[in-house]
Each structure stands twice: as structure tokens, then as C-alpha cells.
Design a protein around this motif. Structure first.
Motif, PDB file in Angstrom:
ATOM      1  N   VAL A  49       0.803  -1.198  -0.007  1.00 28.83           N
ATOM      2  CA  VAL A  49       0.060  -0.030   0.065  1.00 28.83           C
ATOM      3  C   VAL A  49       1.031   1.313  -0.082  1.00 28.83           C
ATOM      4  O   VAL A  49       2.089   1.302   0.584  1.00 28.83           O
ATOM      5  CB  VAL A  49      -1.082   0.030   1.199  1.00 28.83           C
ATOM      6  CG1 VAL A  49      -1.950   1.332   1.409  1.00 28.83           C
ATOM      7  CG2 VAL A  49      -1.810  -1.095   1.040  1.00 28.83           C
ATOM      8  N   HIS A  60       4.992   4.425   1.986  1.00 32.36           N
ATOM      9  CA  HIS A  60       4.230   3.429   2.639  1.00 32.36           C
ATOM     10  C   HIS A  60       3.726   4.180   3.876  1.00 32.36           C
ATOM     11  O   HIS A  60       4.226   4.766   4.443  1.00 32.36           O
ATOM     12  CB  HIS A  60       5.172   2.306   3.103  1.00 32.36           C
ATOM     13  CG  HIS A  60       5.532   1.460   1.746  1.00 32.36           C
ATOM     14  ND1 HIS A  60       4.961   0.960   0.830  1.00 32.36           N
ATOM     15  CD2 HIS A  60       6.921   1.187   1.528  1.00 32.36           C
ATOM     16  CE1 HIS A  60       5.634   0.297   0.125  1.00 32.36           C
ATOM     17  NE2 HIS A  60       6.683   0.432   0.261  1.00 32.36           N
ATOM     18  N   VAL A  72      -4.317   7.501   1.627  1.00 35.66           N
ATOM     19  CA  VAL A  72      -4.036   6.169   1.154  1.00 35.66           C
ATOM     20  C   VAL A  72      -4.641   6.175  -0.278  1.00 35.66           C
ATOM     21  O   VAL A  72      -5.505   6.688  -0.605  1.00 35.66           O
ATOM     22  CB  VAL A  72      -4.835   5.091   1.901  1.00 35.66           C
ATOM     23  CG1 VAL A  72      -4.783   3.870   1.277  1.00 35.66           C
ATOM     24  CG2 VAL A  72      -4.095   4.593   3.179  1.00 35.66           C
ATOM     25  N   VAL A 109      -4.876  -2.349   5.246  1.00 34.35           N
ATOM     26  CA  VAL A 109      -3.524  -1.675   5.403  1.00 34.35           C
ATOM     27  C   VAL A 109      -2.809  -2.011   6.496  1.00 34.35           C
ATOM     28  O   VAL A 109      -3.344  -1.671   7.785  1.00 34.35           O
ATOM     29  CB  VAL A 109      -3.578   0.029   5.206  1.00 34.35           C
ATOM     30  CG1 VAL A 109      -2.139   0.565   5.205  1.00 34.35           C
ATOM     31  CG2 VAL A 109      -4.581   0.357   3.838  1.00 34.35           C
ATOM     32  N   GLY A 113       2.636  -0.419   5.020  1.00 38.77           N
ATOM     33  CA  GLY A 113       2.053  -0.849   3.796  1.00 38.77           C
ATOM     34  C   GLY A 113       1.856  -2.267   3.539  1.00 38.77           C
ATOM     35  O   GLY A 113       1.367  -2.617   2.325  1.00 38.77           O
ATOM     36  N   ILE A 128      -8.224  -2.118   2.155  1.00 34.37           N
ATOM     37  CA  ILE A 128      -7.646  -1.916   0.961  1.00 34.37           C
ATOM     38  C   ILE A 128      -8.284  -2.642  -0.224  1.00 34.37           C
ATOM     39  O   ILE A 128      -8.395  -2.020  -1.293  1.00 34.37           O
ATOM     40  CB  ILE A 128      -6.024  -1.788   0.705  1.00 34.37           C
ATOM     41  CG1 ILE A 128      -5.503  -1.096  -0.324  1.00 34.37           C
ATOM     42  CG2 ILE A 128      -5.737  -3.514   0.944  1.00 34.37           C
ATOM     43  CD1 ILE A 128      -5.858   0.357  -0.275  1.00 34.37           C
TER      44      ILE A 128
END
Length: 146
Positions: A49, A60, A72, A109, A113, A128
Motif C-alpha cells: 500500500v 508506505h 491512502v 493496510v 504498507g 484496501i
């Protein structure tokens, strides 16, 4: 066969119209409409992520930094070894990685990341996407819960 009815001052005319032949195949697309490209703020790992920092560069995210949670973007498709390098970010759609071994279900997440299947505590929470098979996540970021 389609019918078209044309009316003109009380007169009615029915015209039978046949569909024309299929047109030629269009050109191949240039990429996914779900991807964006941005510059890395520093080294980044692919298949993790990413979020935007204060300078609109990719990082990240830090789960203890609420601002990161609000910025994000998605999952990095490629890695970057240094600041300024371009990174493609999948905002929506599938991302596959042969090394993954998911159970079908939500993906969150995680620290730096990473992509855990259970929420990480402490910190903010963001789903995510969803693992749709052992090696693919369907990216669909949900609103972050701070």
C-alpha cells in the motif's frame, strides 16, 4: 430487423431497417483506467500500500499517522529504489503476486504498507480490498477509520 416509425402531419410511414455490419476492431487500450503514476518519496516496495506525503509523493503509510490514513491511494504495482522514480499505483482493480497465499476475504493496510488479512492495532483502519483468490487482491479502498 428494426422498425422505425416516422410521422409527419398525420401520415404514418413504417420503414424496416436492417442492422449494418460490425465495424472493425478498435485499437488496443494504453493501460488501466484504474492506475495512476506518481513519484516515490524514497525507496518503495512493490505490491504494498502507498499513500501521498505532504509533497504529493508516494510513501508506505504509517498506521500511527492519521494524515497518512487519509491519503491512502492503493497498491504499488512496481517498486522504486530511490526518490523521484515513477511508481504505478492500482487504485481499483486486480493486483496479482505469485508469492501471495490469501484466503478469500478482506485485506487491510498494515505496518509499512504490508497487506494483512486482519486489522492491525494500534492505528487507523482501512480495508484496501478483497482477496479473490490465493494470489489476487481486488483493490477497492474503503474510507479510513481514524
Amino acid at each position: 430487423m428494426a422498425r422505425v416509425i416516422v410521422s409527419n402531419e398525420g401520415q404514418r410511414v413504417v420503414v424496416a431497417v436492417a442492422a449494418g455490419p460490425q465495424g472493425p476492431q478498435g485499437p488496443a487500450g494504453t493501460g488501466s483506467a484504474y492506475d495512476i503514476e506518481a513519484q516515490a518519496a524514497g525507496p518503495l516496495q512493490g505490491s504494498r500500500v502507498v499513500a501521498l506525503d505532504a509533497n504529493d509523493r508516494l510513501i508506505h503509510p504509517d498506521l500511527l499517522n492519521a494524515t497518512d490514513g487519509q491519503r491512502v491511494l492503493g497498491i504499488a504495482v512496481n517498486a522504486a529504489s530511490a526518490a523521484g522514480q515513477p511508481v504505478t499505483v492500482r487504485r481499483r482493480g486486480p493486483v496479482s503476486e505469485a508469492a501471495w497465499a490469501w484466503d478469500e476475504g478482506p485485506v487491510f493496510v498494515g505496518i509499512a504498507g504490508q497487506l494483512p488479512q486482519t486489522p492491525v492495532d494500534p492505528g487507523w483502519l482501512c480495508r484496501i480490498g478483497m482477496a479473490i483468490n490465493a494470489t489476487t487482491v481486488e483493490v477497492d479502498p474503503q474510507p479510513t477509520i481514524l
